[in-house]
Design a protein around this motif. Structure first.
Motif, PDB file in Angstrom:
ATOM      1  N   ARG A 158      36.198  29.273  37.993  1.00  0.00           N
ATOM      2  CA  ARG A 158      37.245  28.854  38.757  1.00  0.00           C
ATOM      3  C   ARG A 158      38.066  30.304  39.283  1.00  0.00           C
ATOM      4  N   ILE A 159      37.578  31.114  38.999  1.00  0.00           N
ATOM      5  CA  ILE A 159      38.214  32.354  39.403  1.00  0.00           C
ATOM      6  C   ILE A 159      37.925  32.668  40.871  1.00  0.00           C
ATOM      7  N   PRO A 160      38.836  33.164  41.659  1.00  0.00           N
ATOM      8  CA  PRO A 160      38.628  33.449  42.991  1.00  0.00           C
ATOM      9  C   PRO A 160      37.440  34.517  43.262  1.00  0.00           C
ATOM     10  N   VAL A 161      36.499  34.155  44.356  1.00  0.00           N
ATOM     11  CA  VAL A 161      35.259  35.081  44.576  1.00  0.00           C
ATOM     12  C   VAL A 161      35.335  35.812  45.874  1.00  0.00           C
ATOM     13  N   GLY A 196      41.867  45.156  50.247  1.00  0.00           N
ATOM     14  CA  GLY A 196      41.288  44.160  49.896  1.00  0.00           C
ATOM     15  C   GLY A 196      41.555  43.863  48.363  1.00  0.00           C
ATOM     16  N   LEU A 197      42.033  44.992  47.879  1.00  0.00           N
ATOM     17  CA  LEU A 197      42.192  44.952  46.252  1.00  0.00           C
ATOM     18  C   LEU A 197      43.633  44.891  46.096  1.00  0.00           C
ATOM     19  N   VAL A 254      31.180  43.870  50.722  1.00  0.00           N
ATOM     20  CA  VAL A 254      31.348  43.228  51.972  1.00  0.00           C
ATOM     21  C   VAL A 254      31.733  41.699  51.950  1.00  0.00           C
ATOM     22  N   SER A 255      32.755  41.143  52.499  1.00  0.00           N
ATOM     23  CA  SER A 255      33.144  39.653  52.440  1.00  0.00           C
ATOM     24  C   SER A 255      33.042  38.940  53.851  1.00  0.00           C
ATOM     25  N   THR A 256      32.415  37.750  53.511  1.00  0.00           N
ATOM     26  CA  THR A 256      32.360  36.955  54.766  1.00  0.00           C
ATOM     27  C   THR A 256      33.283  35.796  54.427  1.00  0.00           C
ATOM     28  N   ASN A 257      34.278  35.958  53.604  1.00  0.00           N
ATOM     29  CA  ASN A 257      35.307  35.089  53.361  1.00  0.00           C
ATOM     30  C   ASN A 257      36.204  35.071  54.699  1.00  0.00           C
ATOM     31  N   LYS A 258      37.174  34.031  54.590  1.00  0.00           N
ATOM     32  CA  LYS A 258      38.172  33.666  55.586  1.00  0.00           C
ATOM     33  C   LYS A 258      39.379  33.917  55.160  1.00  0.00           C
ATOM     34  N   THR A 259      39.554  34.173  53.647  1.00  0.00           N
ATOM     35  CA  THR A 259      40.745  34.571  53.301  1.00  0.00           C
ATOM     36  C   THR A 259      40.867  35.698  52.480  1.00  0.00           C
ATOM     37  N   HIS A 260      42.010  36.282  52.466  1.00  0.00           N
ATOM     38  CA  HIS A 260      42.263  37.349  51.886  1.00  0.00           C
ATOM     39  C   HIS A 260      41.950  38.721  52.335  1.00  0.00           C
ATOM     40  N   ALA A 261      40.258  39.075  52.241  1.00  0.00           N
ATOM     41  CA  ALA A 261      39.870  40.135  52.955  1.00  0.00           C
ATOM     42  C   ALA A 261      38.566  39.637  53.518  1.00  0.00           C
TER      43      ALA A 261
END
Length: 449
Positions: A216-219, A410-411, A395-402
């Motif tokens: 449930r923790i953000p990834v 990003g931290l 490396v993040s491919t997310n579209k939220t936060h970073a």
């Protein structure tokens, strides 16, 4: 694991009060301690490589993971230490005001950057990740729990012990950096959302998927590094050869190496053969689509029969992260076809166009939905160190936060600080005698609490 996570949370609470000067003291001590213990770290890495070599020969460890394990060859260790030095010199990302608004006389609102809290970083093979992430965590005011692969456990222990030794007699508690050794504990850690604020998985598709589906923790992270180089009809052939070769060969096991090459149909006669020959000379295995295979067999002097480096590609090859000297090659009709292919098969990591046409480059960079879009540059530049972040947490491919290589920015997250002089909401509203919000931008402000 719950006790360990609690200790991390307690350490993160202490870190909220550590200033920039105190962080710099710790980072400089880290460099000295790691350099001092270089011989024993190298011995530990040698042992890990010997054990890993047996696993490769037994077929239970991939050669790409083995290559990532090495910390001794070349200037890798010195580069790792330089990364800490670069991070130390960067501006502290915490305590920065990103929004300031006057709601009323004596009522001011500020949005201020602050640490995320406790990070759980799960990674495979690359032992220098321990150092990179520890330095980034300290600079950004976060505590971190590290879980590396069993294939590098001796090196990880040696590095972590050196880092924790550097924390002795400083403002930062040793429990700000903790290492977990056993794989079985991952699932237990992923349940501890009460203490852990962000999970960062670095590794295989299977690892990232497992983490995403079991917490449930953000990834923050990426599952694949399916990067593509597209050679446009207006590309310079020499630039194309250099960029394609570097993107594939410089470090094939990296997530930012190119796994797919797209070539515009109009330049098959002028560009294809020189690029193919360049890759073959570098011992790259080519998965060619039917059209390219037919073109080479009928229109070139290149002998492709019984060549072990040339084979007909399958559809799955365009969804495969080879992480080795292999690449899938496909002809496309035009720029739009290239963009569509990348958005369909790519992993939203990093993709590059080779062209002398500025308008084509603009359309590519706007149309490709990836964290990194390049013009006339190798995909291997997708790296926090090369971006000037000192190092990267991943490396993040997310579209939220970073998104993209994640460094210090990003931290950190933010909190809103509201300063009043006895204000209450009941005083505001419509009607006689009621106050109206000013909502005036504050351009000049002194250092806030």
């Amino acid at each position: 694991m719950e006790t360990l996570a609690k200790r991390s949370k307690e350490a993160s609470n202490v870190l909220q009060h550590v200033n920039s000067e105190e962080k710099s003291v710790v980072l400089l001590k880290m460099i000295k301690e790691l350099d001092k213990k270089r011989p024993e770290i190298f011995e530990a890495n040698k042992l890990d490589k010997e054990n890993a070599d047996k696993l490769v020969k037994a077929g239970t460890l991939s050669t790409s993971l083995y290559k990532r394990l090495d910390l001794v060859s070349g200037d890798k260790f010195s580069t790792m230490l330089q990364g800490i030095s670069d991070i130390e010199k960067l501006e502290d990302p915490t305590g920065k005001i990103t929004y300031a608004n006057k709601l009323d006389e004596g009522l001011e609102l500020y949005r201020v950057t602050s640490p995320v809290g406790v990070l759980l970083v799960i990674f495979e093979a690359r032992p220098e990740v321990v150092v990179n992430i520890s330095a980034l965590a300290i600079k950004s005011g976060n505590a971190v729990i590290l879980k590396g692969g069993k294939e590098s456990i001796n090196t990880l222990n040696a590095l972590t012990n050196a880092i924790r030794t550097a924390l002795v007699d400083t403002a930062i508690p040793q429990n700000a950096i903790q290492l977990v050794e056993t794989r079985e504990k991952i699932k237990e850690l992923l349940d501890l959302d009460k203490y852990i604020d962000l999970v960062i998985p670095r590794g295989s598709n299977n690892l990232v998927r497992f983490v995403q589906e079991n917490t449930r923790i953000p990834v923050l992270g990426h599952a694949d590094g399916l990067c593509t180089v597209y050679v446009d009809k207006d590309a310079d052939v020499e630039k194309a050869k250099r960029i394609v070769l570097d993107s594939k060969v410089n470090y094939p096991a990296a997530c930012n190496s190119a796994e797919t090459l797209l070539v515009h149909r109009e330049i098959l006669s002028s560009h294809l053969l020189p690029i193919i020959k360049t890759l073959l000379e570098a011992n790259v295995k080519l998965h060619l689509d039917q059209e390219i295979l037919f073109y080479l067999s009928s229109s070139s002097s290149l002998s492709i029969d019984n060549n072990p480096l040339i084979q007909l590609c399958e559809n799955k090859d365009f969804d495969t992260e080879f992480l080795d000297l292999e690449i899938a090659v496909k002809v496309v009709d035009d720029l739009n076809s290239a963009i569509q292919h990348i958005n369909l098969h790519g992993s939203k990591h990093t993709d590059s166009i080779v062209t002398n046409n500025k308008e084509a480059a603009k359309r590519f960079m706007q149309g490709v939905d990836s964290a990194g879009v390049y013009w006339n540059a190798s995909t291997r530049f997708a790296d926090g160190f090369r971006y000037g972040f000192g190092a990267e947490v991943g490396v993040s491919t997310n579209k939220t936060h970073a998104r993209g290589p994640v460094g210090l920015e990003g931290l950190v997250i933010y909190k809103y600080k509201l300063f009043g002089t006895g204000h209450i909401v009941s005083e505001f509203g419509e009607g006689e005698g009621m106050k109206q919000y000013l909502h005036q931008k504050i351009d000049n402000f002194d250092q806030i609490l």
